[in-house]
Design an enzyme around this catalytic site. Sequence first.
Site, short mmCIF file in Angstrom:
data_model
loop_
_atom_site.label_atom_id
_atom_site.label_comp_id
_atom_site.label_asym_id
_atom_site.label_seq_id
_atom_site.Cartn_x
_atom_site.Cartn_y
_atom_site.Cartn_z
N ASP A 1 40.83 38.07 40.91
CA ASP A 1 42.07 37.82 41.63
C ASP A 1 41.70 37.02 42.89
OD1 ASP A 1 44.71 37.71 42.43
OD2 ASP A 1 45.10 39.83 42.11
C1 NOJ Z 1 47.33 37.25 43.73
C2 NOJ Z 1 48.03 38.18 42.77
O1 NOJ Z 1 47.52 39.49 42.90
C3 NOJ Z 1 47.89 37.73 41.32
O2 NOJ Z 1 48.69 38.56 40.52
C4 NOJ Z 1 48.25 36.29 41.17
O3 NOJ Z 1 48.14 35.90 39.82
C5 NOJ Z 1 47.33 35.45 42.04
N1 NOJ Z 1 47.52 35.85 43.42
C6 NOJ Z 1 47.58 33.95 41.89
O4 NOJ Z 1 48.81 33.62 42.40
#
Ligand code: NOJ
Length: 703
Positions: A249
């Site tokens: 993430d």
């Molecule tokens: C952080 C989020 O936790 C995740 O779900 C998301 O896909 C990414 N950012 C990219 O935007």
Amino acid sequence: MTIEEKVGQLVQVTGWHRDSLSGPTVSPQQEELIKRGLLGGIFNIWGAEATHEAQKIAVEKSRLRIPLIFGLDVIHGFRTTFPIPLAEASSWDTAMVERDARIAAREASSAGVDWTFAPMVDIARDPRWGRIAEGSGEDPLLGSLMAAARVRGFQGNDPSQSNSIAACAKHFAAYGGAEGGRDYNTVDMSERTLREVYLLPYRAAVDAGALTVMSSFNEIGGVPSTGNRALMTGILRGEWGFRGFVVSDWTAVTELILHGVASDTPHAAALAFNAGTDADMESGAYLQFLPRLVRDGKVSMAALDEGVRRVLRVKYALGLFDDPYRHCTPEREKSNILTPANIAASREAGRRSIVLLKNSGGLLPLRKDIRSLAVIGPLADDGANLLGPWDALGRPADVVTLLEAIHSAVSPATKILYAKGCSIEGTDRGGFAAAVESARNADAVIIALGESREMSGEASSRSTLAIPGLQNELLESVASAGKPVILVLMNGRPLAIPWAEEHAGAIVESWFLGIRSGNAIADVLFGEYNPSGKLPVTFPRTVGQVPYYYNHKNSGRPANDAEKYTSRYIDLPSSPLYPFGFGLSYTTFDYSGLALSPGVIDTSGTVTVSVSVKNTGTRPGEEVVQFYVRQDFGSVTRPVKELKGFERIALAPGESRQVKFLLRGSDLRMYDAAMRHVVEPGTYTVFVGTNSRDVTELHFSVQ
Ligand code: NOJ
């Protein structure tokens, strides 16, 4: 490939806004990195033209000409916004969910997107957690079926089709188990709960062929997921055979430092990569340090090669090596997005996602020729919020508000009195008097209350489940006018609404339904559609009851409100406000003749459970028939009941149908005291009914 070029395939960065008119594109620095083969993919960039431009740099100006992969959070639609995932889970309709993901894929893939960061399959038992809106609720079976349906929808039969995109099951693992429901927070749970509840939907997504998985921000029992080899390599690849790639993430790699398991960025990079986190989203740690870590022997060349292979395999699976521009075609972008058919599908999904929570005296549906209607509340004429969190390219201007839809649903003679009353948050009662006045002058009141879309989604945990601001007070004032009150809730999580449950005439849970929210709700209010949604999550009476979920353990002193020394609170009933699986219809269903056979099976046998369901009302309707099982005793304690199956059936008035459910021995598998995955001999209870509370039961045993 040089070491640097290999590492480049593992680097994912977000796009960059050149100006406010065009979508994000690549920055001059990123362009440089692409030319040198140091970027594997870019996310948050879309549009056939922008992605084509970036892809051209990779394919024409880099030495190896490896295409980039373009990612985006396409969570519940691309431009045609569908109901939020929690809402769609309320439909219990996997075919619909698959279709909607397919439409989202068709739209996104026409606009340069190769890869969505969805589905989010995290089980959530705590509605304070804002991201409960993005998942399918509290149940592992329902969550698994929804997860698989979305993966099939995004990827289609073949991910290399030009209208398919790669799915990403996230957030691995147990991100939804955050203590206190606070986003990003610590998770601490037994391996049994992890395996029996939280891991199941990820497994289902992997089995459905998800090409990628995203590591979660949280730790579990002291080990942050992004650096957790037992999870990423042991379970995901070793036990489940996952062959795609894992992306971290956003900056989760360098967050290993703040977690306190890495001393510095190179250490974090080594830890994450060696755990099995193949690609680094946004932290830059791999780009900067992975080549040196390989040269120093802290990361093996074989492991690097394997990580690169996984990424390239996904690019091959998407067909990007055959045609790197397959998703950047301006013609498709023009013709595939926000089509009438897609919009109609969104409305259809909206009405199937609505849950009718209360309807005293058959207040609903309303007559379309009702003389006058008061339409009240901060969300009654609001479009933007109904897009919900993570709306990709959703536009407020595309949304039909509830007020607009009511205007087009009722007879020309119906008088509509609109009053906003108050804001979602804030302390201004200035609009109360006008709202009460319009209620007095109307035959019935529709009041739309709830949350703003920013109140759910990432980093949007709440410490209370109350309807925010003065809205409940507005409801009380309006109700004092003495007219029938229909409360329409718009929200991203279960809310605690004890006052409304007692005093409103009808309650319609509409979540955030996307661009045709207003029409979908009006379809239900005026009886164009008979509501059939069922809650995928328990509604507590108050925030103090959470975490509250139906498949809990019994304890040695199960809650009994008549007895003090039992597991309960002294200041409120032990039951939830609305149980898991709950949802009313404008017709009634009668369950009878529950039977099962045989009464005794061995561990590989099958029990056939059957029940007869009859539509005893006057309207056609759909019912979700639910089957639950309890292992009465085992080598370890077992949940009081667990959903094992369900079927959505449509019945005409007076029609009845026998619904059959095959319960296989393998459906009873659990982790025994020694953590073996087995079926234990003993007695079991089968429960069948219209929700998790109102059930009838029978017993069988396993020898
Ligand atoms: C952080 C989020 O936790 C995740 O779900 C998301 O896909 C990414 N950012 C990219 O935007």
